[in-house]
Design an enzyme around this catalytic site. Structure first.
Site, mmCIF file in Angstrom:
data_model
loop_
_atom_site.group_PDB
_atom_site.id
_atom_site.type_symbol
_atom_site.label_atom_id
_atom_site.label_comp_id
_atom_site.label_asym_id
_atom_site.label_seq_id
_atom_site.Cartn_x
_atom_site.Cartn_y
_atom_site.Cartn_z
ATOM 1 C CG ASP A 444 4.140 -0.763 2.842
ATOM 2 O OD1 ASP A 444 3.893 -1.934 2.510
ATOM 3 O OD2 ASP A 444 5.297 -0.310 2.948
ATOM 4 C CG HIS A 500 1.823 -4.321 -4.601
ATOM 5 N ND1 HIS A 500 2.922 -4.818 -5.264
ATOM 6 C CD2 HIS A 500 2.201 -3.108 -4.108
ATOM 7 C CE1 HIS A 500 3.916 -3.945 -5.171
ATOM 8 N NE2 HIS A 500 3.505 -2.898 -4.465
ATOM 9 C CB SER A 588 -5.325 7.680 -1.360
ATOM 10 O OG SER A 588 -6.602 7.559 -1.954
#
EC number: 4.1.1.65
Length: 637
Positions: A444, A500, A588
């Protein structure tokens, strides 16, 4: 001029228009990957007849709220935002504010309506919002009937009021006729509802068409059926609209003066209809805003804009020069403002946009950042840190959806436990799950995608020493990555912070690279004085795939991010969408590097990145397709 079956004809045209929109909706999921358009202002670009779906007249009638205040409503649609006037102090504000919006088959269709209380000097407070799919609405509602929508609290999704809205699609011929009426009324000097030949002649001159000047008398006589030397506006408008369809006589827009392409009747009609708005007598919403937050700011913000202390912008160097970061939401195709404390913005700009300040950092301040990050990380692992969760949710209340979170709020005993929160199964669908030749978003995030490294340094990364070799390190780098494709996934503090795998394959190796902890905010990335991605602490993961060759997955630490945790190990087989790890407190970045000519990135992502505009995406959205297999996936991002 007789009416005949005009009412039936008008309704027949409207029915056909609604059916056309309905058919276009069923085809929206069948387009080729990445073919979505980047919406801009209608007057700034052309729309093909194939993409044109209609012009929607959206009216914000009023609302029912749970307490008295002076209320303001904003509509965000694509890259445009409009606002109403501020109501009187009441529980039931009435606006009757309207705006015409261009509908395209592959363009934005979801409008977000936000309601703000206006009791603050510098920034008004959002109380509730609702979202309306305009294409769906005009198909289901044959007329411009008033419909009620629940207003939801951005933080809790609880119902906080009701919004009353009407929306209808305009029939093209009727639109042209209405437009002609409004134009003709300008030269009706005595306001008697009729035009003399001299008044009509003045109008023809304003259209800038020399050929039409010879036809003025011919057109006027055609409408003047009884030969008395005057005609009604209705008669002339109908005739003018038909003439414009057969042989256009309007060369330039009478409102803004922009030249119109006579060969492009559709865009001429669209331009003039949207340019000459407000013909129904209702209040027209004020435009010119990028986001609803910008539109809702009070007079203190307007003063700061006037003195150049605060700026909104989209495009090259926005991250380094503007005080507000604006990104485009891929799902809604709407511009969204990223929330960040203004004091932090000022301090980052002072440090990262100054050669002197960065030189001072090189002399020892990097250690301070390292110690600060470690100290803050420890603090966020204490039981006391859980007290910060409610205020964090309040600040980001319209950007964190607690309904997606796997566990309830009382489950989290520290702030870091909340920060690395898991989502419910199915909250992030994976595009084309059974097709390994389709890569997906790893996080995201706010995403930038570049087909080559040269593109990334031209449009986004301004550090003078950035290179793929510097990013990956000598132990991992190979010539196959030279001038490869680059995708940057920037995670902001409010985002879901687990990352992911973007591809399916086998994890070959992990390589840790020590470094600094600069911020990964665009203010630093766009700075020519530092090299965030090649100087920060990071871990490089190499994933070997059958479809894309080797893919480098780089997890980069940042200020306040003292810990990068992986949940996989060397030799593991991963499917795209599988969790690889998570970042502890802070914001990050993850970067994926693909070998040259191994992936065809989606066109909408490349187009946004070419404008230096980050795209807001979620885990599992389509990223691109391996060469040369371009025709397989039909799912939308």
């Amino acid at each position: 001029m007789g009416n005949g079956n005009s009412t039936e004809t008008k309704e027949s045209r409207r029915s056909k228009m609604r059916q056309k929109i309905k058919n276009s909706r069923s085809r929206r999921c069948l387009r080729r990957p990445g073919s979505g358009s980047v919406s801009g202002l209608a007057s700034q670009r052309s729309v093909s007849a194939e993409d044109f779906a209609g012009i929607a007249l959206l009216t914000l009638i009023g609302a029912e709220m749970k307490f008295k205040d002076k209320w303001l409503a904003c509509v965000s649609f694509g890259e445009q935002t409009f606002r109403s006037e501020i109501s009187d102090s009441t529980e039931k504000p009435i606006w009757n504010s309207e705006k015409k919006l261009l509908l395209e088959k592959n363009g934005p269709s979801l409008a977000r309506i936000s309601v703000f209380e206006t009791n603050r000097l510098s920034k008004n407070n959002i109380v509730g919002y609702c979202e309306l799919d305009l294409l769906e609405f005009v198909v289901q509602e044959p007329d411009s009937t008033c419909k009620s929508f629940d207003l939801l609290d951005p933080a809790s999704s609880n119902v906080v009021g009701s919004m009353f809205i009407s929306c209808s699609v305009e029939d093209p011929v009727e639109t042209e006729t209405c437009f002609a009426k409004r134009i003709l009324s300008i030269v009706d000097y005595n306001e008697d509802g009729t035009l003399s030949f001299s008044e009509f002649s003045d109008l023809m001159d304003a259209f800038g068409n020399v050929v039409a000047a010879d036809k003025k008398e011919e057109l006027f006589k055609a409408a003047d059926l009884n030969g008395d030397g005057v005609v009604t506006i209705d008669e002339l408008a109908t005739l003018l609209a038909l003439q414009q369809e057969q042989e256009p006589i309007i060369n330039s827009c009478p409102v803004c003066g922009e030249a119109l392409q006579l060969s492009d009747k559709l865009n001429a009609m669209i331009h003039m209809t949207l340019c000459f708005d407000g013909g129904t007598g209702n209040q027209t919403m004020t435009g010119g805003f990028l986001t609803d937050r910008q539109a809702s700011y009070g007079w203190m913000f307007k003063l700061s804009e006037w003195t150049h202390l605060s700026t909104y912008d989209v495009g090259l160097n926005t991250g380094s020069s503007a005080s507000h970061i604006v990104v485009i939401d891929r799902k809604t195709k709407r511009l969204v403002e990223e929330l960040i404390d203004s004091k932090i913005v000022m301090s980052m700009r002072a440090i990262y946009q100054s050669k002197i300040e960065l030189h001072l950092m090189d002399q020892g301040a990097k250690e301070i950042l390292q110690n600060l990050s470690e100290k803050q990380g420890k603090k966020m692992n204490t039981v006391e840190s859980a007290q910060n969760i409610p205020s964090f949710l309040e600040f980001f209340k319209d950007q964190i959806n607690m309904a997606e979170v796997k566990y309830p709020l009382d489950h989290f005993k520290t702030f870091n436990e909340f920060f690395i929160r898991e989502l419910k199964p199915g909250a992030r669908p994976i595009a084309c799950m059974d097709q390994d030749d389709v890569a997906v978003s790893a996080a995201d995030c706010r995403l930038m995608a570049f087909q080559s490294v040269d593109d990334s340094t031209r449009f986004w990364i301004k550090g003078r020493k950035f290179s793929i070799k510097g990013l990956l390190g000598k132990d991992v780098y190979s010539d196959a990555f030279l001038d490869g494709s680059l995708v940057i996934f920037r995670l902001a503090p409010q985002d879901y912070h687990r990352f992911h795998s973007p591809v399916s394959g086998v994890i070959e190796k992990f390589v840790d690279i020590s470094g600094s902890l600069y911020t990964v905010n665009p203010i630093a990335v766009n700075s020519k004085y530092c090299n965030v991605f090649t100087e920060n602490k990071r871990t490089v993961v190499i994933i070997s795939t059958a479809e894309f060759g080797k893919v480098a997955f780089v997890a980069i630490g940042a200020t306040m991010v003292g810990s990068i945790t992986f949940v996989r190990k060397e030799g593991d087989l991963v499917k795209k969408g599988d969790e690889l790890g998570y970042f502890s407190f802070g914001g990050s970045t993850v970067i994926s590097v693909f070998e040259k000519d191994s992936i065809n990135l989606n066109e909408d992502l490349l187009a946004n990145s070419g404008r230096s505009l980050e795209t807001l995406v979620t885990v599992g959205m389509q990223l691109g397709v391996s060469f040369p297999k371009l025709e397989n996936c039909v799912l939308e991002p």
